[in-house]
Design an enzyme around this catalytic site. Structure first.
Site, PDB file in Angstrom:
ATOM      1  N   ASP A 308       0.746  -1.221   0.229  1.00 33.65           N
ATOM      2  CA  ASP A 308      -0.076   0.099  -0.030  1.00 33.65           C
ATOM      3  C   ASP A 308       0.853   1.203  -0.086  1.00 33.65           C
ATOM      4  O   ASP A 308       1.923   1.331   0.669  1.00 33.65           O
ATOM      5  CB  ASP A 308      -0.893  -0.027   1.252  1.00 33.65           C
ATOM      6  CG  ASP A 308      -1.879   1.092   1.216  1.00 33.65           C
ATOM      7  OD1 ASP A 308      -2.680   1.268   0.052  1.00 33.65           O
ATOM      8  OD2 ASP A 308      -2.040   1.826   2.241  1.00 33.65           O
ATOM      9  N   GLU A 349      -0.345  18.632   6.912  1.00 34.75           N
ATOM     10  CA  GLU A 349      -0.124  19.461   5.676  1.00 34.75           C
ATOM     11  C   GLU A 349       0.028  20.823   6.275  1.00 34.75           C
ATOM     12  O   GLU A 349       0.982  21.772   5.710  1.00 34.75           O
ATOM     13  CB  GLU A 349      -1.289  19.167   4.795  1.00 34.75           C
ATOM     14  CG  GLU A 349      -1.402  17.769   4.138  1.00 34.75           C
ATOM     15  CD  GLU A 349      -2.266  16.934   5.015  1.00 34.75           C
ATOM     16  OE1 GLU A 349      -2.391  17.206   6.064  1.00 34.75           O
ATOM     17  OE2 GLU A 349      -2.475  16.003   4.450  1.00 34.75           O
ATOM     18  N   ALA A 378     -15.603  20.743   3.771  1.00 31.72           N
ATOM     19  CA  ALA A 378     -15.900  19.878   2.363  1.00 31.72           C
ATOM     20  C   ALA A 378     -16.456  20.758   1.441  1.00 31.72           C
ATOM     21  O   ALA A 378     -16.263  20.666   0.406  1.00 31.72           O
ATOM     22  CB  ALA A 378     -16.555  18.856   2.867  1.00 31.72           C
TER      23      ALA A 378
END
Length: 679
Positions: A308, A349, A378
């Site tokens: 992965d 981030e 979102a």
């Protein structure tokens, strides 16, 4: 009188237990599982009876016969000792795990939504699969279960050794909890997923103790070969007596017995079981539990690894790699705006953008007291701050910032955005009010050393495949940077399963790791499936290896352990067969030299006498088992290389070594016997 200080240490206690078990394993019911050592024990018993008979009757040669029988018993005992020592290591680990088990009182709920005040107290040993229990802060989780309600911190140090608590919650891929772990905070409603005595902890204890260690296919095949060789050499030795009588020679039974033991591959026969147990023990020490030895062995044969991307190849968090200002904007001005817009962003981030801004400025960011944070949603797909002087700083997705500002991208900035996207990165635009200041390059950071490890795997003939949900363009860029051989982009559970089946249809052995219920079909289909301990019960049930540390990179280590096991077995088998040659040169001339004086030319070691030759070979046969026990338990060191290179190394080191060492060893024993007048 107190025990010797060394024997009071854990290692000393392990040694004492192994010595005791070596005698217990003399039970014929246990010995019969090892045909070579069973035959050696029967031969030792025969020579002991013959020696005692000669001693009682006063017949000459009783001393030499008993001497030979004593060394045969020593060979059997040390074979048992090697196996017992390997088992003892697992038993010590099992004892520490067993200490985490305790029969406690738990709150049993009639249904998942039963109010806590209606819970009934029952013993944890009586819990059955499908029942619901309530656990709160400080409670020990009684058995394997799945979280159906709640979020809590769980201390898994008793199982994994990791001191930091982990989050367990209902739904998703982190809903599984293991019996013996402890709730640190909050509370959980659990659905029991294991019957009494069949929990993950129970299986771990049985496996590391060796109680359920089943022989692997290769080990079974090698045992059959050794049993066949034993029968063949038994027939050879039995038929020697009629030939000798026809030639007018008399061969003592004890000489035939010694020839038989040295003909059969006693070295690998003595150490075969210990090698297998030690291989599983090395996995246990790496915090990986194998449900069967077959999985460990298969790991050594795999030629395709499915890995992965997130958490295995990359760190899993996108990090700021660089800032590209728009025309007319300085890089420093862009760094200030990007840093201030990220001050309230607590994500990895966001923190990386702040750090990159400070790195570019060479100093801290300017103070912004009274700034009002604008959180990411979102719907808006951007975040930032509103400064007290009225300026609004925003960073976010390219289309979101363009929609907010109503501006199109300058050609130079559009080129930067396209370049970042093509390289597999994520572009974030930074804006002040309605002006676009520049772009932030976020990228998945490849873990240090990963590219080199993939190069090692490639040298071993193993093909690496990266699995990711990214689009093909991003996946290709990351795959190229990481150095994997292939990638599977926008992967779904069906695509993973199909990829594994196609690889297996092409003759490949596939290994993969996973932690979610959607990984269960692929884990079950793979030849080696490694499930994360933090994963769902479905994933752990489908896999044949479970990583207690939940570290996806452990898959590479599992392959190394598997290859080390196979190489150890092959190397010691090569050595065992090769060292028999020297024993033949020692015993055969000694047996037949009186009938055929010409055979004296085969006495290349110039051994003192026929009796000394036979005794020296038998003594060396026992001593070499003792000398190889540490190597069998530690394993032959594995260095990544091609199969052809491994074969050359095996033949050179263990084949040639197996030929040379016995000649030197038997000669040294012969000289010692001559000096002591023992033969």
């Amino acid at each position: 009188m107190s025990k010797h200080p060394i024997l009071r240490t854990p290692a000393g206690q392990l040694q004492r237990a192994a010595i005791r078990d070596a005698f217990v394993k003399l039970d014929p019911r246990r010995l019969k599982s090892n045909p070579v050592m069973f035959a050696t024990a029967v031969t030792a018993l025969l020579t002991t009876v013959l020696g005692l008979r000669d001693l009682v009757s006063g017949t000459g040669g009783a001393g030499a016969t008993l001497h030979i029988s004593a060394w045969l018993w020593i060979a059997v005992l040390f074979a048992n000792y090697a196996e017992a020592l390997a088992e003892g290591r697992g038993r010590a680990r099992a004892d520490s795990l067993r200490a985490t088990k305790a029969d406690t009182m738990v709150r049993l709920l009639a249904e998942a939504n039963t109010p806590p005040e209606e819970a009934t107290m029952v013993a944890s040993s009586g819990l059955r699969e499908g029942q619901y229990v309530l656990v709160t802060a400080g409670d020990i989780i009684p058995t394997d279960a799945e979280v159906v309600h709640g979020v809590a911190s769980v201390d898994e140090s008793a199982i994994t050794g990791e001191s930091a608590p982990v989050i367990r919650e209902s739904g998703g891929d982190r809903s599984s909890v293991t019996g013996g772990t402890r709730i640190v905070s909050d509370s959980l409603v659990l659905r029991v997923t294991a019957e009494p005595g069949k929990s993950f902890l129970d299986r771990m204890i049985a496996l590391v103790e060796g109680a359920e260690r089943q022989r692997t296919p290769n080990e079974i095949a090698l045992n059959i070969l050794l049993a066949g060789l034993t029968l063949i050499f038994l027939f050879v030795v039995v038929t020697l007596e009629p030939f000798a009588s026809f030639s007018g020679a008399q061969i003592p039974v004890v000489a035939l017995a010694a020839l038989f033991v040295t003909l059969i591959p006693t070295t690998i026969g003595a150490l075969l079981s210990a090698i297998g147990i030690a291989g599983m023990d090395r996995l246990v020490r790496a915090n990986v539990i194998a449900k069967s030895g077959r999985a460990v062995e298969a790991a050594g044969d795999v030629d395709t690894l499915l890995l992965d991307k997130t958490g295995t190849i990359t760190f899993g968090n996108r990090m700021a790699d660089d800032l590209f200002p728009a025309p007319g904007v300085t890089r420093e001005a862009l760094a200030v705006a990007a840093g201030l817009a990220s001050l309230a962003d607590e994500t990895p981030e966001g923190k990386s953008v702040t750090e990159k801004a400070r790195e570019i400025l060479g100093r801290g960011l300017p103070e912004a007291p009274g700034a009002e944070a604008v959180p990411f949603t979102a719907q808006t797909r951007l975040s930032g701050v509103d400064l007290p002087d009225g300026r609004r700083l925003r960073k976010g997705a390219v289309d979101a910032i363009m929609r907010l500002t109503g501006q199109s991208l300058p050609a130079a900035l559009a080129h930067s955005v396209e370049t970042i996207a093509r390289s597999g990165g994520t572009p974030l635009l930074v804006a002040e009010d309605r002006a676009i200041l520049g772009v932030i390059h976020l990228k998945d950071i490849i873990k240090p050393g990963v590219r080199e490890r993939f190069a090692d795997l490639r040298a071993m003939g193993i093909r690496t495949v990266m699995i990711t949900g990214d689009n093909p363009l991003t996946a290709a860029a990351i795959a190229a940077e990481a150095g994997v051989d292939d990638f599977l982009a926008e992967a779904t559970p069906e695509m993973k399963l199909d990829y594994i089946r196609k690889a297996q249809a092409g003759g490949r052995l596939v290994a993969m790791c996973g932690d979610g219920s959607n990984d269960a079909p692929a884990l079950a289909q793979a030849d080696v499936g490694v499930a994360m301990n933090s994963g769902t019960p479905a994933a752990k049930e489908a896999a044949n290896l479970i990583d207690l540390d939940s570290d996806p990179t452990k898959l590479i280590e599992v392959v190394m352990v598997g290859k080390g096991l196979l190489i150890s077995r092959g190397s010691l088998t090569t050595f065992s067969i090769a060292n028999d040659v020297a024993k033949y040169f020692a015993i055969l001339p000694a047996i037949f030299v009186t009938a055929y004086p010409g055979l004296s030319v085969l006495n290349v070691m110039q051994l003192a006498s026929p009796t000394s030759a036979i005794l020296s070979a038998v003594i060396f046969n026992a001593l070499i088992i003792v000398a190889l026990i540490p190597l069998a338990l530690r394993g032959v060191k594995y260095a990544p290389s091609s199969a052809a290179a491994l074969l050359r190394r095996n033949l050179l080191v263990y084949g040639a070594g197996g030929l040379i060492v016995p000649f030197l060893g038997i000669k040294a024993v012969d000289m010692a016997l001559a000096a002591l007048n023992l033969a």
